[in-house]
Design an enzyme around this catalytic site. Structure first.
Site, PDB file in Angstrom:
ATOM      1  N   HIS A  37      33.627   8.270  -6.584  1.00 31.01           N
ATOM      2  CA  HIS A  37      34.928   8.868  -6.893  1.00 31.01           C
ATOM      3  C   HIS A  37      35.610   9.377  -5.620  1.00 31.01           C
ATOM      4  O   HIS A  37      36.810   9.180  -5.424  1.00 31.01           O
ATOM      5  CB  HIS A  37      34.773  10.015  -7.898  1.00 31.01           C
ATOM      6  CG  HIS A  37      34.719   9.582  -9.321  1.00 31.01           C
ATOM      7  ND1 HIS A  37      33.639   8.922  -9.864  1.00 31.01           N
ATOM      8  CD2 HIS A  37      35.613   9.713 -10.323  1.00 31.01           C
ATOM      9  CE1 HIS A  37      33.872   8.672 -11.142  1.00 31.01           C
ATOM     10  NE2 HIS A  37      35.069   9.142 -11.448  1.00 31.01           N
ATOM     11  N   LYS A 104      27.661  11.929 -20.093  1.00 29.88           N
ATOM     12  CA  LYS A 104      27.059  12.906 -21.002  1.00 29.88           C
ATOM     13  C   LYS A 104      27.654  14.278 -20.727  1.00 29.88           C
ATOM     14  O   LYS A 104      28.093  14.576 -19.617  1.00 29.88           O
ATOM     15  CB  LYS A 104      25.535  12.946 -20.861  1.00 29.88           C
ATOM     16  CG  LYS A 104      25.021  13.560 -19.579  1.00 29.88           C
ATOM     17  CD  LYS A 104      23.504  13.642 -19.593  1.00 29.88           C
ATOM     18  CE  LYS A 104      22.998  14.283 -18.305  1.00 29.88           C
ATOM     19  NZ  LYS A 104      21.549  14.351 -18.247  1.00 29.88           N
TER      20      LYS A 104
END
Length: 195
Positions: A37, A104
């Protein structure tokens, strides 16, 4: 009947999903964690090209375990990592055209706003099922930025039937995690009042 969506995902695919729906993905899935990222952000700021087209993409917050042999890379296991670490990149990912984020633990309010703005969903992958999730991947097609390390690299995976995945945050502003938090607060409040 299983809901199987093929990437690249469309606005119609995403807009029809609601929290609690169980889906599977077929086609290309990209992995991306903290360093990938950050690398994407850096390249965008410098006006440099990205190695893949994220429009309609599914991005999995995961660090795969892979081995290499004469035929290429082989996926051994792939489980979700905590998505909250990627929260600062929510708007950037939306602008890139990503339609589904897999991970998650969910994400916060800024991501939920981005999901509404850009028409995205958050798909909860089952933690502790890394071998099962790997079974849904047909092959590793490419890897980019391997110098970041195996878990942090940008892996290009081809899925045959990846899942099951639960829609935990939808494009309408609903969040399973927020619903659970609200219910927990109500339950705790009720317990204190009755004590």
């Amino acid at each position: 009947m299983d809901k199987v969506f093929e990437t690249p995902l469309t606005a119609d695919d995403i807009n029809g999903l609601r929290i609690g729906d169980v889906v599977y993905l077929k086609g290309i899935i990209y992995t991306s964690r903290d360093m990938a990222h950050l690398t994407i952000k850096d390249k965008l700021e410098k006006g440099q090209a990205l190695p893949v087209d994220f429009r309609g993409a599914a991005v999995f917050h995961a660090g795969p375990v892979v081995t290499k042999n004469d035929a290429g890379w082989e996926l051994r296991a792939i489980g979700p990592t905590s998505s909250i670490r990627m929260e600062p990149y929510a708007d950037m990912v939306g602008k890139l055209g990503v339609k589904a984020i897999i991970g998650k633990g969910g994400m916060r309010e800024s991501s939920l706003r981005a999901f509404q703005k850009y028409g995205q969903v958050y798909l909860q992958a089952a933690p502790g099922c890394a071998a099962l999730l790997a079974d849904g991947i047909e092959e590793i097609q490419e890897v980019h930025w391997f110098d970041l390390g195996m878990p942090e690299a940008l892996w290009v995976l081809k899925a045959r039937k990846f899942g099951p995945l639960v829609v935990a945050m939808d494009s309408q502003g609903n969040s399973m995690y927020e619903d659970i938090r609200i219910q927990a607060v109500k339950t705790i409040d009720s317990l204190y009042r009755s004590a």
